[in-house]
Design a protein around this motif. Structure first.
Motif, short mmCIF file in Angstrom:
data_model
loop_
_atom_site.label_atom_id
_atom_site.label_comp_id
_atom_site.label_asym_id
_atom_site.label_seq_id
_atom_site.Cartn_x
_atom_site.Cartn_y
_atom_site.Cartn_z
N GLY A 67 0.82 -1.21 0.00
CA GLY A 67 0.00 0.00 0.00
C GLY A 67 0.85 1.25 0.00
O GLY A 67 0.58 2.21 -0.73
N ASN A 112 -5.85 7.24 -8.36
CA ASN A 112 -6.39 5.90 -8.15
C ASN A 112 -5.39 5.00 -7.44
O ASN A 112 -5.76 4.21 -6.57
N ARG A 115 -5.40 5.92 -3.80
CA ARG A 115 -6.59 5.37 -3.13
C ARG A 115 -6.44 3.87 -2.90
O ARG A 115 -6.79 3.35 -1.85
N THR A 116 -5.91 3.18 -3.90
CA THR A 116 -5.68 1.74 -3.77
C THR A 116 -4.72 1.48 -2.62
O THR A 116 -4.94 0.59 -1.80
N ASP A 118 -4.09 3.40 -0.01
CA ASP A 118 -4.77 3.71 1.25
C ASP A 118 -5.70 2.56 1.66
O ASP A 118 -5.73 2.15 2.82
N HIS A 119 -6.45 2.03 0.68
CA HIS A 119 -7.39 0.94 0.96
C HIS A 119 -6.64 -0.31 1.43
O HIS A 119 -7.08 -0.98 2.37
N GLU A 122 -5.49 0.31 5.02
CA GLU A 122 -6.63 0.26 5.94
C GLU A 122 -7.11 -1.17 6.16
O GLU A 122 -7.39 -1.58 7.29
N LYS A 123 -7.20 -1.93 5.08
CA LYS A 123 -7.68 -3.31 5.16
C LYS A 123 -6.71 -4.16 5.97
O LYS A 123 -7.12 -4.99 6.78
#
Length: 172
Positions: A67, A112, A115-116, A118-119, A122-123
């Motif tokens: 990430g 994008n 954002r990927t 960050d996701h 977070e996950k």
């Protein structure tokens, strides 16, 4: 589609010269040293680590690293998109097909990837962070409940007085 700055090789699926000028300029941008930064030679590191992480069952530490590297990769993709917007028209690109470059120099592609990244972070952190959030929420709810309980003796007489005044006003 890719460009490898280590070998100076570009690969474009079903390539026909001149058919996709902005894509050609984008991939050539990866080989260029114009406005290049540290991300130039590590431009796909996040996606590489993501692939390795997937093969290993997505362990949280690798997902976090991937990430973070996606966010790093985004800078290189933004640079390639800026060069694509700059040089695509010279290769025959139509203005309406140009990539969008925002005032801060970022592109949709870079945004994008961020954002990927960050996701993914977070996950990967969710199994640790979510229980902590739950504890914080429970503690906050308890403090709120106690504050409300302390105020209740003051509120009840005031509400009754307000209702009495409303009735009295209605009688007038």
């Amino acid at each position: 589609d890719y460009a490898n700055p280590l070998t100076n090789v570009i690969g474009i699926s079903n390539y026909e010269p001149g058919q996709r000028p902005y894509l050609e300029a984008h991939e050539a941008g990866h080989l260029s040293f114009e406005d290049a930064g540290p991300a130039k030679l590590l431009g796909v590191s996040g996606r590489t680590v993501q692939g390795i992480s997937g093969l290993l069952g997505r362990p949280a530490p690798l997902e976090i690293v991937s990430g973070l590297l996606h966010k790093f990769d985004a800078a290189e993709e933004d640079r390639a998109e800026r060069l694509s917007a700059k040089y695509g028209p010279q290769l025959g690109g139509k203005p309406e097909d140009a990539p969008i470059i925002y005032e801060d120099g970022t592109s949709n592609y870079g945004r994008n990837l961020r954002r990927t990244g960050d996701h993914m972070i977070e996950k990967a952190l969710a199994p640790v962070v979510d229980p902590i959030k739950g504890v914080i929420s429970a503690v906050d709810n308890e403090f709120t409940r106690r504050k409300q309980a302390k105020l209740q003796p003051q509120i009840t007489p005031l509400v009754k007085e307000y209702q009495r005044l409303l009735r009295q006003e209605g009688d007038d």
